[in-house]
Design a protein around this motif. Structure first.
Motif, short mmCIF file in Angstrom:
data_model
loop_
_atom_site.label_atom_id
_atom_site.label_comp_id
_atom_site.label_asym_id
_atom_site.label_seq_id
_atom_site.Cartn_x
_atom_site.Cartn_y
_atom_site.Cartn_z
N GLY A 95 -24.37 10.59 -7.91
CA GLY A 95 -25.17 9.31 -7.13
C GLY A 95 -24.97 8.33 -7.93
N ASN A 136 -25.49 5.26 -7.55
CA ASN A 136 -26.56 4.12 -7.21
C ASN A 136 -27.37 4.21 -8.41
N ASP A 137 -27.95 5.44 -8.64
CA ASP A 137 -28.96 5.87 -9.83
C ASP A 137 -28.16 5.63 -10.94
N LYS A 194 -38.58 4.74 -3.83
CA LYS A 194 -38.79 5.42 -2.50
C LYS A 194 -40.15 5.81 -2.58
N ARG A 214 -32.21 -0.99 -9.70
CA ARG A 214 -31.22 -1.26 -8.52
C ARG A 214 -31.94 -2.06 -7.41
N ARG A 259 -30.51 17.28 0.63
CA ARG A 259 -31.14 16.98 -0.68
C ARG A 259 -32.56 17.48 -0.67
N GLU A 314 -26.92 11.71 -11.53
CA GLU A 314 -27.28 10.32 -11.40
C GLU A 314 -28.40 9.97 -12.59
N ARG A 374 -30.61 12.57 3.25
CA ARG A 374 -31.57 12.31 2.18
C ARG A 374 -33.08 12.67 3.05
C1 PEP Z 1 -27.37 7.50 -5.57
O1 PEP Z 1 -28.53 7.47 -6.37
O2 PEP Z 1 -26.38 7.23 -5.78
C2 PEP Z 1 -27.91 8.23 -4.32
C3 PEP Z 1 -27.05 8.79 -3.44
O3 PEP Z 1 -29.10 8.83 -4.25
P1 PEP Z 1 -30.23 7.47 -3.72
O4 PEP Z 1 -29.56 6.36 -3.21
O5 PEP Z 1 -31.14 8.19 -2.57
O6 PEP Z 1 -31.12 7.56 -4.60
#
Ligand code: PEP
Ligand code: MG
Length: 837
Positions: free
Chosen positions: A717, A719-720, A610, A730, A602, A696, A566
């Protein structure tokens, strides 16, 4: 009638004393408001003025009246009388009833109450004191009905039915659905909601009220789940604010209910028959043995009472800001590592460090020439007293968080910031361990935690579970008498501390731990080998890293490569943007740390949750849906060009893969590929790095087929992807337990991504937090994922899990998960279909 000035009459007969002499900090500090106290000689409490009974305690030991001039008068009979649970009290009025001056309100059994409580001293407090002036009319002894206090309304006091100037007032009632009621995290959530509006919001319950801005004030109301509360908003956007607050209060959050007893085995009651054992409550499971070490407490130097207020205000402000900075760093790290529990806890700590109730109380004491350390300590202790007096165990445990902040600020003020040395492998005992103690103890290698007090739902317990550190709470004061240095056994699974274990028992515990350690060690050693399923399918297990140091750790841990660097975290502490050379050096360092293995880098992904100090972005109405990821690169092309040039100049280029975040349509990828070509030509570089896209956002997953035609690989990804698929922020503490990437809707998107990529012969990886979950490994392999990028510390464990599985079996069984209706159902099915040895 002019009610602005009111002479309050004595509600009891007996000696009068100023509030400051009441032996209970909750009252004597003035935290609940200004007033007066009487040590009663009679057995009946009378109304000091005419008014309406706003609140009558269920335990009948306290009553609140609203006087006709708007003042709210709390009459609290005795100290700690809540514990009597109504025994010895008889209510003579009902809530909502209008009473006349001198009317009997409560009758009590003098003898019974005196024997069952700490004191009979009764306080009369104006709880909405802002805007009222109080002047005692006597300071000696009174009879019921004699003049006691002059209460004058000043210009700023709101009249009983007055509307707030500068905007409308809106009010509404709701039954609280937030789990466990309004304790720290839900109160922080409520405050966060209120902060989105300019209106001021108050919470009213049982005749008491608090500003929603004040976490301690809200917690002090002791609101339980299913209690009905009233919200009053005043200001221009009061309707919208009210709507949002009622919704927050009325929505069940993701806050876990106190753990089921199966998850927290409780030992036999303390003092029960087992010799050599202290019984407590399991807060984090596990078994450990080691020498006992006691954690020291902070001793305050004596207060001389002649401090200079200006200096002390400054010192406290600086110390508070220092601690806030530390908490923000912890929050940032927790966010990076996807530790939602930790994020929720420390967000509440940050809110407490900004709490007007707490800060005002400390400031007031400093103005009275009390030193900053004593003022802070007393302000915190007062609030702890209020929380403990509410009789709600969940709120009482939040006192642990307050004491944690007390300690942290005191350490800065008293310059005692160094960590107490704790030998690795020891069992740490303390009256109470707080969240900020935990990090240093984990770093020192503590083997377990034992507390004389505390509860299994405290934040420190949640964190100990997350760190895998066995922890037993509520072991009682005997814990603190145990000899230091002696080897004990902590059987946290059963809530037991064995303080005189035999040599065999110690050996048995050591053998069990050794076995676990050996498994881990075996996994560590085998992590250097590729991960291949039983039927011969290779799965690449890489690591997510944020800098070259973490890359070096990942290499040692056996990661097959870096699955996600990242880059936005590389220069987090910078105030100025890194130039092209600095960026190239940082990327090269990561490549060099990984030997011959590949590294996925990335491009910068700021915006949303962020932020970078050197790249301030305009405020957006809805940042998660705004200018973030690759969209920012399009909006600031020089920024992206600089990064792509730096990436093109690493060596060897074939080991570097470039990954684009937040892609939502094919044109974005095509445009960057063309730009990469142009820049490479300008630099005279023949070779091109592989170019992949993050999946994502749902549109990318749905277009995986078209994206794979132009991309070299896809990386999911989760998470997103969870955030955007489930429409759950999130970072939302209240939804943390529900935003689950094992939701069947996500599994369908992952399946579709893999199918789309396969059509063009591309591979798919997962770099979101789901890849680090052992439970998810068979599903991901089953759906067609070929690479998992995980936390460096988990490489060995995930590789070991891959080796236990049969990819064809995973493929067949994972199909049935797509037909399930919830993440919970998927989790249950995974546990059943692929039991872990
Ligand atoms: C995600 O979104 O899963 C990911 C790996 O990116 P980040 O957590 O940095 O947004
Ligand atoms: Mg992301």
């Amino acid at each position: 009638m002019n009610n602005n000035n009111l002479a309050l009459k004595a509600p009891l007969s007996g000696p009068v004393m100023p509030l400051s002499r009441v032996p209970d900090p909750v009252f004597s500090s003035g935290a609940m408001g200004d007033g007066i106290a009487i040590d009663p000689l009679n057995d009946c409490l009378h109304a000091p003025c005419a008014g309406v009974v706003m609140h009558l305690a269920r335990t009948r030991h306290a009553v609140t009246l609203k006087a006709d001039n708007g003042a709210e008068l709390l009459l609290h009979l005795g100290l700690d009388t809540v514990q009597l649970q109504g025994e010895g009290f008889e209510a003579l009025v009902r809530e909502g009833e209008r009473v006349s001056e001198g009317q009997p309100l409560l009758r009590f059994d003098l003898d019974k109450v005196a024997r069952g409580s700490r004191s009979l001293i009764t306080v009369l407090i104006v709880t909405n004191g802002e805007g009222y002036e109080l002047r005692p009319l006597t300071t000696t002894s009174v009879d019921v009905g004699a003049p006691l206090l002059q209460l004058s309304r000043t210009a700023t006091a709101p009249a009983a039915n007055e509307q707030h100037a500068g905007g409308s007032e809106t009010r509404g009632r709701v039954r609280v659905a937030l789990r466990g009621g309004l304790h720290a995290r839900p109160a922080a959530l409520l405050r966060k909601t209120a902060q989105e509006f300019s209106s001021r919001a108050e919470l009213h319950v049982g005749g008491r009220s608090a500003s929603i801005d004040s976490l301690v004030g809200v917690m002090g109301l002791g609101v339980a789940e299913q209690d009905e509360v009233e919200v009053i908003c005043r200001g221009q956007d009061s309707e919208a604010a009210l709507h949002a607050l009622l919704k927050t209060l009325g929505t069940a959050d993701g806050e876990p209910h106190p753990l089921p007893t199966a998850a927290i085995p409780v030992s036999a009651p303390r003092g029960a028959d087992e010799p050599g054992v202290l019984g407590g409550v399991c807060a984090a499971p596990g078994l450990a043995s080691g020498p006992l070490v006691r954690l020291g407490t902070i001793q305050l130097p004596q207060d001389t009472g002649d401090s200079r207020p200006d200096e002390q205000h400054r010192a406290l402000d600086q110390a508070l800001e220092h601690v806030r900075d530390d908490v923000r760093t912890t929050l940032q790290q927790a966010g990076k590592q996807g530790h939602a529990d930790e994020e929720a806890i420390f967000s509440a700590h940050l809110a407490l460090l900004e709490d007007p109730g707490l800060l005002d109380a400390a400031d007031l004491l400093i103005d009275q020439r009390i030193s900053a350390a004593h003022a802070w300590s007393r302000a915190v202790q007062t609030q702890c007293g209020i929380l403990l007096a509410l009789g709600n165990p969940l709120l009482a445990e939040r006192a642990n968080d307050l004491r944690d902040l007390e300690k942290r600020v005191l350490r800065v003020l008293l310059r005692k910031e160094g960590e107490q040395p704790v030998p690795a492998g020891s069992l740490v005992a303390a009256h109470e361990i707080t969240p900020s103690d935990l990090g240093p103890l984990v770093r020192a290698g503590a083997a377990g935690l034992c507390m004389a007090e505390g509860g299994a739902t405290s934040h420190v317990a949640i964190l100990a579970r997350a760190k895998g550190l066995p922890c037993v709470v509520a072991l009682g004061p005997q814990l603190l008498e145990l000899e230091e240095g002696r080897t004990l056994v902590l059987d946290a699974d059963h809530g037991r501390l064995e303080y005189s274990p035999s040599a065999e028992r110690i050996a048995q515990v050591a053998a069990q731990r050794e076995q676990r350690e050996q498994t881990r060690e075996r996994q560590r050693v085998q992590a250097q080998q590729p991960a291949v399923t039983r039927d011969g399918k290779s799965i690449e297990v890489g690591a997510n890293v944020a800098n070259p140091e973490e890359a070096a750790e990942a290499f040692v841990a056996g990661a097959d490569g870096v699955g996600l660097l990242r880059t936005e975290f590389l220069f987090l502490d910078r105030q100025q943007a890194p130039n092209e050379q600095e960026q190239q050096r940082a990327y090269q360092d990561v490549l060099d740390a990984m030997g011959e293995r590949r590294v996925i880098i990335r491009t910068i992904d700021v915006g949303g949750d962020k932020h970078l100090a050197y790249l301030p972005l305009p405020a957006e109405e809805n940042p998660a849906l705004g200018l973030r990821g690759i969209r920012l690169g399009q909006a600031l092309p020089q920024l992206l060009d600089q990064q792509l040039r730096a990436l093109l100049q690493v060596s060897p280029l074939h080991r570097c893969r470039v990954l684009l975040p937040m892609v939502s349509e094919v044109e974005e990828l095509i445009a960057i590929r063309q730009r990469l070509d142009q820049l490479a030509q300008e630099l005279g570089i023949e070779q091109r790095p592989e170019l992949g896209v993050m999946i994502e956002v749902p549109s990318a997953a749905l277009l995986a087929d078209q994206l794979a035609e132009h991309a070299d690989f896809l990386s999911i990804g989760t998470n997103d992807l969870s955030q955007y698929t489930l429409a759950m922020d999130r970072c939302h503490a209240g939804l943390a337990a529900r935003i689950d990437a094992l939701h069947p809707a996500l599994l369908r998107l992952i399946a579709q991504t893999c199918a789309g990529a396969a059509r063009h012969g591309r591979w798919v990886g997962v770099c979101g937090a789901l890849a680090s979950e052992v439970l998810a490994t068979p599903v991901l392999i089953g759906l067609g994922v070929q690479e998992l990028s995980v936390s460096p510390g988990l490489v060995g464990e995930i590789k070991a899990r891959v080796r236990e599985l049969d990819a064809e079996d995973c493929r067949q069984r994972s199909q049935e998960l797509l037909a399930l209706g919830s993440a919970r159902a998927v989790r249950e099915a995974c546990t059943r279909l692929w039991p872990q040895p």
